[in-house]
Scaffold this motif. Structure first.
Motif, PDB file in Angstrom:
ATOM      1  N   GLY A 216      29.070  41.473  44.773  1.00 32.70           N
ATOM      2  CA  GLY A 216      27.843  41.419  44.000  1.00 32.70           C
ATOM      3  C   GLY A 216      28.074  41.251  42.522  1.00 32.70           C
ATOM      4  N   ILE A 217      29.310  41.522  42.095  1.00 33.69           N
ATOM      5  CA  ILE A 217      29.673  41.370  40.685  1.00 33.69           C
ATOM      6  C   ILE A 217      30.772  40.320  40.548  1.00 33.69           C
ATOM      7  CG2 ILE A 217      30.609  42.526  38.639  1.00 33.69           C
ATOM      8  CD1 ILE A 217      29.434  45.128  39.706  1.00 33.69           C
ATOM      9  N   ASN A 218      31.782  40.463  41.381  1.00 37.88           N
ATOM     10  CA  ASN A 218      32.916  39.550  41.364  1.00 37.88           C
ATOM     11  C   ASN A 218      32.905  38.684  42.621  1.00 37.88           C
ATOM     12  OD1 ASN A 218      34.369  40.849  38.978  1.00 37.88           O
ATOM     13  ND2 ASN A 218      34.214  42.578  40.401  1.00 37.88           N
ATOM     14  N   ASN A 250      41.461  49.914  56.747  1.00 42.06           N
ATOM     15  CA  ASN A 250      42.369  50.478  55.751  1.00 42.06           C
ATOM     16  C   ASN A 250      42.080  49.959  54.342  1.00 42.06           C
ATOM     17  OD1 ASN A 250      43.733  52.027  57.629  1.00 42.06           O
ATOM     18  ND2 ASN A 250      45.209  50.419  58.082  1.00 42.06           N
ATOM     19  N   THR A 251      40.806  49.767  54.063  1.00 38.53           N
ATOM     20  CA  THR A 251      40.380  49.358  52.722  1.00 38.53           C
ATOM     21  C   THR A 251      39.187  50.222  52.312  1.00 38.53           C
ATOM     22  OG1 THR A 251      38.675  47.747  53.380  1.00 38.53           O
ATOM     23  CG2 THR A 251      40.976  46.983  53.355  1.00 38.53           C
ATOM     24  N   GLU A 282      42.594  42.637  49.020  1.00 40.72           N
ATOM     25  CA  GLU A 282      43.558  43.091  48.015  1.00 40.72           C
ATOM     26  C   GLU A 282      43.265  42.477  46.653  1.00 40.72           C
ATOM     27  OE1 GLU A 282      48.389  42.887  47.229  1.00 40.72           O
ATOM     28  OE2 GLU A 282      47.618  42.711  49.285  1.00 40.72           O
ATOM     29  N   LEU A 283      42.890  41.189  46.652  1.00 35.77           N
ATOM     30  CA  LEU A 283      42.579  40.503  45.400  1.00 35.77           C
ATOM     31  C   LEU A 283      41.364  41.130  44.714  1.00 35.77           C
ATOM     32  CD1 LEU A 283      43.569  38.048  43.741  1.00 35.77           C
ATOM     33  CD2 LEU A 283      41.831  36.686  44.918  1.00 35.77           C
ATOM     34  N   LEU A 284      40.333  41.451  45.488  1.00 33.07           N
ATOM     35  CA  LEU A 284      39.136  42.073  44.920  1.00 33.07           C
ATOM     36  C   LEU A 284      39.444  43.472  44.401  1.00 33.07           C
ATOM     37  CD1 LEU A 284      36.096  41.953  44.351  1.00 33.07           C
ATOM     38  CD2 LEU A 284      35.719  42.860  46.658  1.00 33.07           C
ATOM     39  N   PHE A 285      40.238  44.202  45.159  1.00 34.33           N
ATOM     40  CA  PHE A 285      40.612  45.556  44.747  1.00 34.33           C
ATOM     41  C   PHE A 285      41.348  45.529  43.404  1.00 34.33           C
ATOM     42  CE2 PHE A 285      43.413  49.273  44.708  1.00 34.33           C
ATOM     43  CZ  PHE A 285      42.519  50.287  45.018  1.00 34.33           C
ATOM     44  N   GLU A 286      42.285  44.581  43.265  1.00 34.65           N
ATOM     45  CA  GLU A 286      43.032  44.468  42.013  1.00 34.65           C
ATOM     46  C   GLU A 286      42.121  44.045  40.865  1.00 34.65           C
ATOM     47  OE1 GLU A 286      46.180  41.768  42.772  1.00 34.65           O
ATOM     48  OE2 GLU A 286      47.376  43.204  43.927  1.00 34.65           O
ATOM     49  N   LYS A 287      41.195  43.143  41.154  1.00 31.36           N
ATOM     50  CA  LYS A 287      40.258  42.691  40.126  1.00 31.36           C
ATOM     51  C   LYS A 287      39.403  43.847  39.617  1.00 31.36           C
ATOM     52  CE  LYS A 287      37.479  39.803  37.858  1.00 31.36           C
ATOM     53  NZ  LYS A 287      37.892  39.078  36.637  1.00 31.36           N
ATOM     54  N   CYS A 288      38.879  44.634  40.517  1.00 28.48           N
ATOM     55  CA  CYS A 288      38.049  45.784  40.118  1.00 28.48           C
ATOM     56  C   CYS A 288      38.875  46.833  39.384  1.00 28.48           C
ATOM     57  CB  CYS A 288      37.378  46.399  41.347  1.00 28.48           C
ATOM     58  SG  CYS A 288      36.190  45.305  42.145  1.00 28.48           S
TER      59      CYS A 288
END
Length: 582
Positions: A216-218, A250-251, A282-288
């Motif tokens: 919703g943001i990224n 596992n996320t 993983e990419l979204l997690f790192e971005k946030c």
């Protein structure tokens, strides 16, 4: 330690977002002003490593009769109830407070969950206009841990007794039910702690698969390493795609929407779908996680930041802090170079004192009434004094803006490294006193790398605590904290700990002060500190019975002369000067 009205005034007069503590254990001492923890327990409460000496048992010891008060023998006299501010949240929001802080360190999932749920509901009620009852949530939060609860200083009330009378907290009878209820919420990948995401996948024959992920943001995109293939019998179905992309166990994510665009007869391996899902999550997690990312900083050394200052080496000097006008008799202007005078003394008695430097001394805690007194006397201060010793940033700013007096940052600034000293120098400070939690190695480093003149408390009884509450009120059942100067109990008692050690205690200007049982001193080893190029050696007359002798001995030592002064075993401390603390 502030009321809602005081917080409202602070929010009104600053552009900085303000945070307020609303739930958890309360410090007896004013924040950042506790030395009891480090001097008694070896761990600094000011650095977040509190040893909790205020939770220990003490006894009131009457100085005149040399006897203990039996009714309050072996009691955690200083232990406060826990803080709960639920009934004040609306007012705090309207006062302009932007962030609420809940104690979480060393607390279990049940405590954290119940406290957050309680305050979240109150805040949601405020903004939605709803009137959903939060009484049961309050009881639940209190059941997870309690020494009894108080509204603290937000809404001062004579009927709100803050002393707990116990040191350890208690849990409610339903604590097992609460712990079972939050068990799933506390799991690392609990369904209660997931963020909703949307997937969009595009599968085209002969091209890599493209998976887009959005919170919703990224919105981010990943591609498969191999191209999609075609198959008549084993083409991929929507059901297979949904099944593989939904496996987010596992996320911290949970699939909300999935959009599928694919060619007819397209084939992609399940392992490829799984890899796309993992890569995207993983990419979204790192971005946030990089939302507040810092700029990369190249390696640097201490010398890269602070150059060595080639200060002119001068003879070390004696500075003296008096505590009454009677202490003026100890001044030997041939030995004492700087005089500190507390602001509550009659300064007219000081004006004719001949000494190299005269400084007004201000404590770490000042009220609006104190500032009113200062305002009325500013002109006279500038006529009598060379400078002012300030012990908090507000006071520093006040005197910088309103006077031309030199600014000395006192011991309650807790200056313990060069960064602090240099920042204050840039703001206009002329000199400073090392924190009593500083060791000799830190002092050496600081004197090398700052142009400020430095001072060490060379002999004196360290102020271990300053607090709003009055322990003596338990003896006389007093709820009036306004007439303390007239109270016969104000300096009548000492605190006696479980080892028989006695600490002086007094009530002054509506504040309670507790002092160490023995003086902190460098007598006998003063030359080691002179070698570190420290400029001033401070003697505080509070509770001293041999002030003149101490002045004489210390003067001789810092000038390299022989001095005879016998320190009795167990009657003094070196504090943290020769050791590290946590």
């Amino acid at each position: 330690e502030l009321s809602i009205e005081e917080l409202k005034e602070a929010a009104k007069n600053t552009k900085t977002d303000l945070e307020v503590f609303i739930h958890g254990a309360l410090c007896t001492c004013y924040s950042g002003q506790c030395y009891m923890s480090s001097f008694l327990g070896g761990r600094s409460g000011n650095r977040g490593k509190c040893a909790q000496p205020c939770r220990l048992d003490y006894t009131f010891y009457e100085k005149e009769t040399k006897s203990e008060i039996e009714d309050l023998s072996r009691t955690p006299i200083l232990s406060l109830k826990d803080f709960i501010a639920g009934e004040s949240i609306y007012e705090l929001i309207e006062a302009g407070i932007r962030t609420f802080k809940i104690e979480g360190r060393m607390k279990g999932p049940a405590y954290t969950s119940a406290a957050v749920e309680y305050y979240r509901k109150i805040i949601d009620n405020y903004y939605s206009g709803a009137k959903r009852d939060t009484g049961s949530l309050k009881e639940k939060a209190m059941a997870t841990f309690s020494r009894g609860y108080t509204n603290g200083y937000l809404k001062p009330s004579v009927n709100d007794v803050m002393y707990a009378g116990i040191s350890s907290g208690e849990k409610g009878e339903n604590i097992e039910e609460i712990e079972e209820e939050v068990k799933d919420k506390a799991q690392e990948y609990s369904k209660y702690r997931r963020n909703k995401i949307d997937f969009s996948i595009e599968l085209r024959i002969g091209k890599p698969a493209i998976l887009k992920i959005s919170d919703g943001i990224n919105t981010l995109e990943v591609k498969s390493r191999e191209a999609c293939e075609s198959s008549i019998k084993n083409f991929v179905t929507d059901e297979i795609i949904i099944e593989q992309l939904s496996k987010l166990g596992n996320t911290i994510y949970e699939l909300r929407n999935l959009k599928i665009e694919k060619d007819q007869g397209v084939f992609i391996r399940k392992s490829t779908l799984n890899q796309l899902r993992r890569d995207a999550a993983e990419l979204l997690f790192e971005k946030c996680g990089r939302f507040y990312s810092r700029k990369a900083v190249k390696p640097f050394t201490y010398q890269d930041i602070f150059s060595v200052k080639n200060k002119e080496r001068k003879n070390p000097e004696i500075s003296l802090k008096i505590n009454s006008l009677n202490d003026l008799k100890h001044i030997d202007k041939g030995k004492v170079s700087r005089l500190y005078v507390p602001y509550y003394l009659d300064i007219e008695e000081i004006k004719d004192i001949e000494i190299e430097e005269k400084y007004l001394w201000l404590p770490g805690i000042l009220t609006r009434a104190d500032y009113n007194v200062l305002e009325q006397n500013l002109k006279r201060y500038e006529e009598i004094f060379d400078g002012v010793c300030v012990n908090n940033p507000g006071c520093f700013y006040y005197f910088k803006e309103k006077t031309g007096l030199k600014l000395h940052c006192g011991p309650f600034f807790n200056i313990i490294n060069t960064f602090s000293a240099e920042m204050l120098r840039e703001k206009g400070a002329e000199s400073f006193t090392f924190s009593v939690e500083t060791n000799i190695r830190d002092m050496e480093s600081m004197t090398k790398h700052t142009a400020l003149r430095s001072e060490i408390l060379a002999h004196g009884y360290v102020q271990l605590m300053v607090m709003k509450n009055c322990p003596m009120s338990m003896l006389k059942n007093c709820k009036n904290l306004m007439d303390c100067e007239k109270c016969g109990y104000r300096d009548k008692y000492q605190l006696k700990d479980r080892k028989g050690v006695r600490f002086n205690m007094e009530r002054q200007n509506k504040l309670t002060y507790i002092y160490n049982s023995v003086p902190l001193t460098i007598i006998g080893i003063a030359k080691d500190f002179v070698d570190k190029n420290i400029d001033y050696f401070l003697i505080d007359t509070k509770y001293l019975e041999d002030t003149e002798e101490v002045i004489d001995v210390l003067y001789r030592e810092i000038r390299g002369l022989k001095a005879d002064y016998l320190l009795e075993e167990n009657k003094f401390t070196r504090g943290h000067y020769l050791k590290n603390i946590l």
